[in-house]
Write a protein that holds these residues in place. Structure first.
Motif, PDB file in Angstrom:
ATOM      1  N   LEU A 117       0.820  -1.204   0.000  1.00  0.00           N
ATOM      2  CA  LEU A 117       0.000   0.000   0.000  1.00  0.00           C
ATOM      3  C   LEU A 117       0.856   1.257   0.000  1.00  0.00           C
ATOM      4  O   LEU A 117       0.516   2.261  -0.640  1.00  0.00           O
ATOM      5  CB  LEU A 117      -0.930  -0.003   1.224  1.00  0.00           C
TER       6      LEU A 117
ATOM      7  N   SER B  64      -0.188   4.265  -2.353  1.00  0.00           N
ATOM      8  CA  SER B  64      -0.885   5.424  -1.780  1.00  0.00           C
ATOM      9  C   SER B  64      -0.621   5.478  -0.284  1.00  0.00           C
ATOM     10  O   SER B  64      -1.015   4.584   0.457  1.00  0.00           O
ATOM     11  CB  SER B  64      -2.397   5.310  -2.027  1.00  0.00           C
TER      12      SER B  64
ATOM     13  N   ILE C 258      -3.960   5.531   1.751  1.00  0.00           N
ATOM     14  CA  ILE C 258      -4.561   4.207   1.974  1.00  0.00           C
ATOM     15  C   ILE C 258      -3.710   3.422   2.969  1.00  0.00           C
ATOM     16  O   ILE C 258      -4.236   2.713   3.836  1.00  0.00           O
ATOM     17  CB  ILE C 258      -4.702   3.441   0.663  1.00  0.00           C
TER      18      ILE C 258
ATOM     19  N   GLY D 169     -14.274   3.821   0.082  1.00  0.00           N
ATOM     20  CA  GLY D 169     -12.867   3.455   0.144  1.00  0.00           C
ATOM     21  C   GLY D 169     -12.278   3.386  -1.259  1.00  0.00           C
ATOM     22  O   GLY D 169     -12.980   3.173  -2.245  1.00  0.00           O
ATOM     23  N   SER D 170     -10.979   3.581  -1.352  1.00  0.00           N
ATOM     24  CA  SER D 170     -10.322   3.528  -2.657  1.00  0.00           C
ATOM     25  C   SER D 170     -10.171   2.082  -3.117  1.00  0.00           C
ATOM     26  O   SER D 170     -10.006   1.166  -2.313  1.00  0.00           O
ATOM     27  CB  SER D 170      -8.952   4.193  -2.548  1.00  0.00           C
TER      28      SER D 170
ATOM     29  N   THR E 152      -7.698   1.106  -4.530  1.00  0.00           N
ATOM     30  CA  THR E 152      -6.263   0.798  -4.414  1.00  0.00           C
ATOM     31  C   THR E 152      -6.039  -0.356  -3.451  1.00  0.00           C
ATOM     32  O   THR E 152      -5.169  -1.206  -3.668  1.00  0.00           O
ATOM     33  CB  THR E 152      -5.493   2.046  -3.921  1.00  0.00           C
ATOM     34  N   PHE E 153      -6.812  -0.393  -2.381  1.00  0.00           N
ATOM     35  CA  PHE E 153      -6.664  -1.473  -1.402  1.00  0.00           C
ATOM     36  C   PHE E 153      -6.941  -2.824  -2.048  1.00  0.00           C
ATOM     37  O   PHE E 153      -6.151  -3.764  -1.913  1.00  0.00           O
ATOM     38  CB  PHE E 153      -7.604  -1.251  -0.218  1.00  0.00           C
TER      39      PHE E 153
END
Length: 385
Positions: free
Chosen positions: A226, A230, A233, A313-314, A316-317
């Motif tokens: 992560l 980001s 995040i 939430g993004s 990206t996770f």
């Protein structure tokens, strides 16, 4: 002042003229009818020329009344005729209104009545969830169905479709709850009758509580992954992993909620007014110190790009989890082109999602021998959610 009445060419019909008001070039005329009812003389005003009443129309009304008096059927006065007409109009209006109600669809009521009311009383995050479930599952299944025609078979078909798509029992129950809330709102508008059909449906009760938690090594790999993508995040993940916070609680935090001296976080619950405290570890404290640049106490710690509170939430996770293979079974299959692709864990409770971090926090505490009651207090009754 005495009123002067004038005869017409129709027996039993006479008129008087208005003293000032004219209809066209002539004075406005008021017509009345005279007849015997139960042996007594009776006279009734029928109306004015300006109301489209003529001597001929008045005589037709008089003829109907006389025929009814002779036959003993129907209205025997102009007043009774008017009441009958009013009742007829009222019945027509009721029938038209009933027909309109029968044509109101679930989507019609959702847009015009339910959504504006719900948005005024529910949290934005709740409404985002409801709108998504409506557009994804409810609208395609029963959106065009008139409210009064929604029944058990239609809702069972909706449930079966969601189940076949792999939706959890909790999601299905949420969908049915939304339908029930819309029905209740429609009931207050007299658009439906009786209990909502959802009451007759057996709701799925599968255990949807998260079972997966990360090992120390998996947690380190995830945080490192992560951090490469980001830091926002990464830092929110640290909050959940080391403090046991929900994503919504993290996104609502302002700098005034952090007490660096006592290593605590104030978690506000504006809905239930049941505030609580969480503890920050040295890792989280160092992370916060690194983010702090003299922001005001009311500024969000993790604001969205527009400066407001984050609502979602993004992804990206999720992408990082997939790239690290944390949701893989370790087995592989082939796609249509013969490429090897990993097999994902089928049980949603065993997959790594953001909430897994909160579950990991609790699980690590239990592994260290922390009493379950203490863990429940620290996580706001995590094991009962």
């Amino acid at each position: 002042m005495a009123v002067t009445w004038f005869k017409t060419n129709f027996l039993g019909v006479r008129y008087r003229e208005h003293t000032t008001r004219k209809h066209g070039v002539r004075p406005d005329r008021c017509f009345s009818i005279r007849y015997k009812l139960d042996g007594k003389d009776k006279e009734e005003v029928v109306g004015w020329i300006s109301e489209e009443i003529t001597a001929e129309k008045a005589f037709k009304i008089l003829s109907i009344i006389r025929d009814n008096i002779r036959s003993g059927k129907g209205p025997r006065s102009y007043a009774e005729i008017r009441r009958e007409n009013e009742l007829h109009i009222e019945e027509e209006q009721k029938a038209r209104h009933q027909k309109e109600k029968e044509l109101i669809t679930f989507s019609d009521f959702w847009e015009t009545e339910y959504l504006p009311s719900a948005e005024a009383t529910k949290k934005p995050t709740t409404m985002e969830s409801e709108r998504w479930l409506y557009s994804k599952w409810i609208a395609p299944a029963i959106g065009k169905t008139p409210l009064q025609q929604i029944d058990v078979p239609k809702l069972e078909a909706l449930i079966l479709h969601a189940q076949n798509a792999g939706k959890s029992a909790a999601t299905i129950r949420y969908i049915l709850a939304i339908v029930s809330q819309v029905w209740t709102k429609a009931l207050t508008r007299d658009l439906v009758q009786g209990d909502c059909p959802t009451r007759k449906i057996k709701k799925p009760r599968k255990d949807n509580r998260r079972m997966r938690f990360l090992s120390q090594d998996e947690a380190k790999k995830l945080l490192a992954g992560l951090a490469e993508r980001s830091m926002d995040i990464h830092d929110t993940a640290m909050f959940s992993l080391f403090c046991g916070l929900r994503a919504g609680e993290i996104h609502a935090l302002v700098w005034g909620d952090i007490d660096f001296d006592n290593n605590t976080i104030l978690l506000r619950d504006p809905k239930n007014k049941n505030n609580r405290y969480a503890f920050i570890t040295q890792e989280v404290k160092a992370m916060l110190k690194g983010r702090y640049t003299n922001q005001s106490k009311m500024e969000l710690i993790f604001p969205a790009s527009n400066g407001k509170q984050r609502r979602w939430g993004s992804d990206t996770f999720a992408r990082t989890v997939n790239e690290l293979g944390l949701n893989n079974t370790g087995e592989f299959t082939e796609d249509k082109d013969g490429n090897q692709i990993p097999v994902l864990i089928a049980d949603a409770r065993q997959r790594v999602v953001f909430h897994t971090l909160r579950h990991t926090f609790a699980s690590w505490l239990v592994q260290k021998g922390t009493p379950l009651y203490t863990v429940a207090e620290l996580t706001d009754h995590l094991f009962y959610i």
